[in-house]
Write a protein that holds these residues in place. Structure first.
Motif, PDB file in Angstrom:
ATOM      1  N   GLU A 144       0.829  -1.210   0.000  1.00  0.00           N
ATOM      2  CA  GLU A 144       0.000   0.000   0.000  1.00  0.00           C
ATOM      3  C   GLU A 144       0.866   1.264   0.000  1.00  0.00           C
ATOM      4  O   GLU A 144       0.570   2.239   0.674  1.00  0.00           O
ATOM      5  CB  GLU A 144      -0.974   0.004   1.184  1.00  0.00           C
ATOM      6  CG  GLU A 144      -1.944  -1.165   1.224  1.00  0.00           C
ATOM      7  CD  GLU A 144      -2.860  -1.280  -0.001  1.00  0.00           C
ATOM      8  OE1 GLU A 144      -3.038  -0.284  -0.739  1.00  0.00           O
ATOM      9  OE2 GLU A 144      -3.392  -2.380  -0.224  1.00  0.00           O
ATOM     10  N   GLY A 145       1.986   1.218  -0.754  1.00  0.00           N
ATOM     11  CA  GLY A 145       2.837   2.378  -0.928  1.00  0.00           C
ATOM     12  C   GLY A 145       3.811   2.661   0.206  1.00  0.00           C
ATOM     13  O   GLY A 145       4.547   3.635   0.153  1.00  0.00           O
ATOM     14  N   GLU A 146       3.834   1.817   1.233  1.00  0.00           N
ATOM     15  CA  GLU A 146       4.749   2.014   2.358  1.00  0.00           C
ATOM     16  C   GLU A 146       5.716   0.844   2.454  1.00  0.00           C
ATOM     17  O   GLU A 146       5.308  -0.308   2.362  1.00  0.00           O
ATOM     18  CB  GLU A 146       3.970   2.093   3.669  1.00  0.00           C
ATOM     19  CG  GLU A 146       3.098   3.319   3.806  1.00  0.00           C
ATOM     20  CD  GLU A 146       2.414   3.360   5.157  1.00  0.00           C
ATOM     21  OE1 GLU A 146       3.039   2.979   6.168  1.00  0.00           O
ATOM     22  OE2 GLU A 146       1.251   3.762   5.191  1.00  0.00           O
ATOM     23  N   ALA A 147       6.995   1.162   2.654  1.00  0.00           N
ATOM     24  CA  ALA A 147       7.992   0.113   2.861  1.00  0.00           C
ATOM     25  C   ALA A 147       7.678  -0.586   4.176  1.00  0.00           C
ATOM     26  O   ALA A 147       7.441   0.063   5.185  1.00  0.00           O
ATOM     27  CB  ALA A 147       9.392   0.707   2.879  1.00  0.00           C
ATOM     28  N   ARG A 148       7.627  -1.914   4.135  1.00  0.00           N
ATOM     29  CA  ARG A 148       7.231  -2.692   5.306  1.00  0.00           C
ATOM     30  C   ARG A 148       8.163  -3.875   5.492  1.00  0.00           C
ATOM     31  O   ARG A 148       7.783  -5.026   5.294  1.00  0.00           O
ATOM     32  CB  ARG A 148       5.789  -3.191   5.135  1.00  0.00           C
ATOM     33  CG  ARG A 148       4.749  -2.109   4.895  1.00  0.00           C
ATOM     34  CD  ARG A 148       4.566  -1.193   6.099  1.00  0.00           C
ATOM     35  NE  ARG A 148       4.171  -1.891   7.285  1.00  0.00           N
ATOM     36  CZ  ARG A 148       2.928  -2.009   7.713  1.00  0.00           C
ATOM     37  NH1 ARG A 148       1.953  -1.458   7.052  1.00  0.00           N
ATOM     38  NH2 ARG A 148       2.665  -2.674   8.817  1.00  0.00           N
ATOM     39  N   GLY A 149       9.398  -3.609   5.887  1.00  0.00           N
ATOM     40  CA  GLY A 149      10.396  -4.666   6.064  1.00  0.00           C
ATOM     41  C   GLY A 149       9.975  -5.749   7.031  1.00  0.00           C
ATOM     42  O   GLY A 149      10.314  -6.920   6.854  1.00  0.00           O
ATOM     43  N   GLU A 150       9.210  -5.387   8.049  1.00  0.00           N
ATOM     44  CA  GLU A 150       8.765  -6.388   9.025  1.00  0.00           C
ATOM     45  C   GLU A 150       7.766  -7.379   8.436  1.00  0.00           C
ATOM     46  O   GLU A 150       7.510  -8.424   9.017  1.00  0.00           O
ATOM     47  CB  GLU A 150       8.177  -5.696  10.274  1.00  0.00           C
ATOM     48  CG  GLU A 150       6.761  -5.184  10.118  1.00  0.00           C
ATOM     49  CD  GLU A 150       6.614  -3.832   9.402  1.00  0.00           C
ATOM     50  OE1 GLU A 150       5.478  -3.345   9.328  1.00  0.00           O
ATOM     51  OE2 GLU A 150       7.609  -3.282   8.908  1.00  0.00           O
TER      52      GLU A 150
END
Length: 174
Positions: A144-150
């Motif tokens: 959703e357009g956000e970096a989410r490494g977790e």
């Protein structure tokens, strides 16, 4: 040029413009996670996340969406080398609306992959290999357009990336 061709060209242009900043320009540390082996918890429909692993066939990236439509997009840079093979881009869904169509692009220099998927019930993803010159692979994977490494589960242990932009050795050893 037809409306569909114009819209398709716009989508490609948008993705390329969005990736004008290469992941190589972003701070991304090499993380201490083993990418070897398919994650054991690779069960569809459990959560909104990525699965990333490496094996004898090369690199594999899959998305899971908990049965609801979610947007996944990302940028993968091959540092010091090139993409030699990519598969499953041909299986991406065209979508009823071109604006929501899945998209996968390898740049002309063959050192960067850009993708955009809307995943709902079926898993999306692709496989790729890199040449022997490649040193590391830098990932920026977004939901959703956000970096989410977790939400990026790596290797057989399914360890999270815990960094929004991260790198892994291009040719990991067991």
């Amino acid at each position: 040029m037809s409306y569909a061709q114009i819209l398709s060209a716009f989508c490609v242009g948008f993705v390329l413009a969005a990736s004008a900043v290469s992941a190589e320009d972003l701070p991304g540390k090499v993380i201490d996670v083993s990418p070897i082996g398919e994650p054991k918890n690779l069960v569809g429909g459990k959560a909104v996340r990525y699965f990333l692993w490496y094996d004898a066939e090369g690199w594999h990236l899959r998305t899971d969406s908990n049965g609801k439509a979610n947007n996944f997009n990302g940028l993968i840079d091959v540092v010091g080398g090139k993409v030699t093979k990519i598969s499953d881009f041909a299986n991406l869904e065209a979508g009823k609306k071109k604006k929501k169509a899945d998209l996968g692009i390898v740049n002309q220099a063959k050192n960067q992959i850009t993708f955009k998927f809307t995943t709902s019930k079926k898993r999306d993803g692709f496989d790729f290999s890199v040449d022997d010159d490649a040193k590391e692979i830098r990932f920026k994977l977004m939901i959703e357009g956000e970096a989410r490494g977790e939400r990026v589960l790596i290797g057989a242990a399914g360890q999270p990336a815990n960094s929004d932009v991260f790198s892994l050795p291009a040719h990991p050893k067991e």
